[in-house]
Write an enzyme that holds these catalytic residues in place. Sequence first.
Site, mmCIF file in Angstrom:
data_model
loop_
_atom_site.group_PDB
_atom_site.id
_atom_site.type_symbol
_atom_site.label_atom_id
_atom_site.label_comp_id
_atom_site.label_asym_id
_atom_site.label_seq_id
_atom_site.Cartn_x
_atom_site.Cartn_y
_atom_site.Cartn_z
ATOM 1 N N TRP A 166 0.812 -1.214 0.000
ATOM 2 C CA TRP A 166 0.000 0.000 0.000
ATOM 3 C C TRP A 166 0.852 1.274 0.000
ATOM 4 C CZ3 TRP A 166 1.746 2.538 4.180
ATOM 5 C CH2 TRP A 166 2.268 1.766 5.226
ATOM 6 N N ASN A 167 2.142 1.186 0.351
ATOM 7 C CA ASN A 167 2.859 2.438 0.627
ATOM 8 C C ASN A 167 3.227 3.233 -0.623
ATOM 9 O OD1 ASN A 167 4.835 0.583 -0.034
ATOM 10 N ND2 ASN A 167 6.277 1.256 1.533
ATOM 11 N N LYS A 190 -2.477 -8.083 -7.946
ATOM 12 C CA LYS A 190 -3.277 -7.998 -6.735
ATOM 13 C C LYS A 190 -2.685 -6.861 -5.912
ATOM 14 C CE LYS A 190 -3.159 -8.958 -2.655
ATOM 15 N NZ LYS A 190 -3.891 -7.797 -2.105
ATOM 16 N N PRO A 191 -3.301 -5.663 -6.001
ATOM 17 C CA PRO A 191 -2.772 -4.553 -5.208
ATOM 18 C C PRO A 191 -3.136 -4.743 -3.738
ATOM 19 C CG PRO A 191 -4.754 -3.866 -6.381
ATOM 20 C CD PRO A 191 -4.503 -5.310 -6.759
ATOM 21 N N ALA A 192 -2.496 -3.995 -2.869
ATOM 22 C CA ALA A 192 -2.850 -4.049 -1.449
ATOM 23 C C ALA A 192 -4.334 -3.734 -1.308
ATOM 24 C CB ALA A 192 -2.021 -3.035 -0.679
ATOM 25 N N SER A 193 -5.015 -4.430 -0.398
ATOM 26 C CA SER A 193 -6.458 -4.188 -0.277
ATOM 27 C C SER A 193 -6.734 -2.781 0.245
ATOM 28 C CB SER A 193 -7.105 -5.243 0.619
ATOM 29 O OG SER A 193 -6.359 -5.405 1.787
ATOM 30 N N GLY A 244 6.676 -6.247 -0.554
ATOM 31 C CA GLY A 244 5.976 -6.213 0.724
ATOM 32 C C GLY A 244 6.903 -6.675 1.832
ATOM 33 N N CYS A 300 10.256 1.361 2.476
ATOM 34 C CA CYS A 300 11.166 0.242 2.769
ATOM 35 C C CYS A 300 12.609 0.699 2.867
ATOM 36 C CB CYS A 300 11.019 -0.820 1.690
ATOM 37 S SG CYS A 300 11.217 -0.138 0.042
ATOM 38 N N GLU A 397 12.009 -3.107 11.588
ATOM 39 C CA GLU A 397 11.609 -1.999 10.729
ATOM 40 C C GLU A 397 10.435 -1.279 11.418
ATOM 41 O OE1 GLU A 397 9.743 -3.491 7.158
ATOM 42 O OE2 GLU A 397 10.613 -1.903 5.954
#
Length: 497
Positions: A166-167, A190-193, A244, A300, A397
């Site tokens: 999502w970022n 499949k993008p982040a929900s 991710g 990240c 992180e």
Amino acid sequence: MNSFTSPNPENLLTDQALWRTGAFINGQWLNETPHGKYSLKNPATDEVLVELPRCKEQETELAIQSAQVAFEKWRKTTAKQRYEIIHRWYQLVVEHKEDLATLITLEEGKPLSEARGEMDYASSFLQWFAEEAKRIRGDVLPAPKDGQRIVVLKQPIGVCAAITPWNFPAAMITRKAGPALAAGCTMVVKPASQTPLTALALAELARRAGVPDGVFSVLTGNDTRIIGGILTSHPLIRKITFTGSTEVGRTLLEQSASTIKKCSMELGGNAPSIVFDDADLERAVDGVMASKFRNTGQACISANRIYVQDGIYDEFAKRLAAKVATLKVGNGLDEGIEQGPLIDLNAVEKVESHIADAVQHGATVLCGGQRSDLGGFFFQPTVLANVTAEMAITQEETFGPIAPLIRFKDDDEVIFQANNTDFGLAAYLYSQNAARIWNTAEALEAGMIGINTGLISNEIAPFGGVKQSGLGREGSHYGIDEFLEIKYMCWDGLLTG
Ligand code: NAP
């Protein structure tokens, strides 16, 4: 513009046809599935933005099958045809930059100025890889025998699945789809929900650009394990490209093992940022600010551990805290905002727990340290001093707006500390001594090193990590290799005499 999203957020777009509320499969919008819908929320206001259909087995299967059918044609297009279509997609993305940036801010929360920056970065991959389509070269090698020739071809690997975070809702898709399509592959995303709207707008622009049906599909929904399970085990999917967390990457690698898929993994980081005594102090402060507070620390390659040498530690800490204290927090749609909300409550709680653990073990808060008065998922940009290697904040992180400052004495000690992690994505160093820069950069276990800068991402450079930060590289002329297979032909009987 005020801090509230309008009741109809699509009204914020100039081209309202970019507000897509269905999955995009085989060139068709699927606004309903038999599995109902899930709510997508704006992290700045916690208001529901839209309800989106949930894709499960049936829809994922349809996307894969249509991608396979499309692949048979797309792989046979000429490089120039693929260049023209991807380049048109690039031009449309540039033309609609403002709407796409608005979508990013609405669903992800980053300030509009940063969302515009992400769109420049995202579109650069479409431009770059459109060009690279024309530069996929084979090879002719000297053969071991008379009358033989060894010919090397590069061919598209097949149907690819992309699972993205999502970022960076746009860039993490174009960094994968650009090279995949350029290579002649087709892709199911499949993008982040939490951030599908930008992906769907990109799909609409791909459609307008002439990307054929089935070449680029986007699944919506929050039945992540179901979709992920199929994508990673389906025999028609030849390649998984994931960005991710390391934890999820590990699971996807395991799931991909049974069908031996080619995998690229852009995973988590724990970037060290090293400021030596001989650094240009102002440049170092600005570099750390840029790398630490971009996207409210949710990147990240964000500096997660800031090592500052003894001689300048106090002055550096003072200057950094003074600047961080001025950062303006708020709804990213509002003018002048520099720090948006965190993505959700889990993210806020992780930041809080890292601060609490650090303070309990002797760290001091130089600025921030608490949830913002704005409430919701807003957090005060924070600087912590006297941080040590044992604290959770240096080991994990954080993914939030906290700059932890760790004091060090000499080069060997800081190199050991910097490498003392399972991660190896980015590292940064600030110095004006060329020998020290070379020695440190060569010794650091990371895929990317920023030297006197906190901004290292661009389409020309190979992006990726070592150790548990990932496999493979994205962007640059290396990036397209991830979507190509090498085939060699041993051609005999060529003696004519
Ligand atoms: P995440 O939880 O790993 O999720 C990333 C994607 O994987 C999302 O689309 C998520 O779907 C999906 N996913 C989660 N569990 C899955 C499963 N069991 N099977 C299939 N898919 C699954 O990471 P995130 O919180 O979105 O992003 C933050 C992480 O990404 C950080 O660790 C960051 O360092 C890393 N990151 C790395 C890079 C890089 O280039 N190296 C760039 C950006 C971010 P749902 O959204 O539906 O859960």
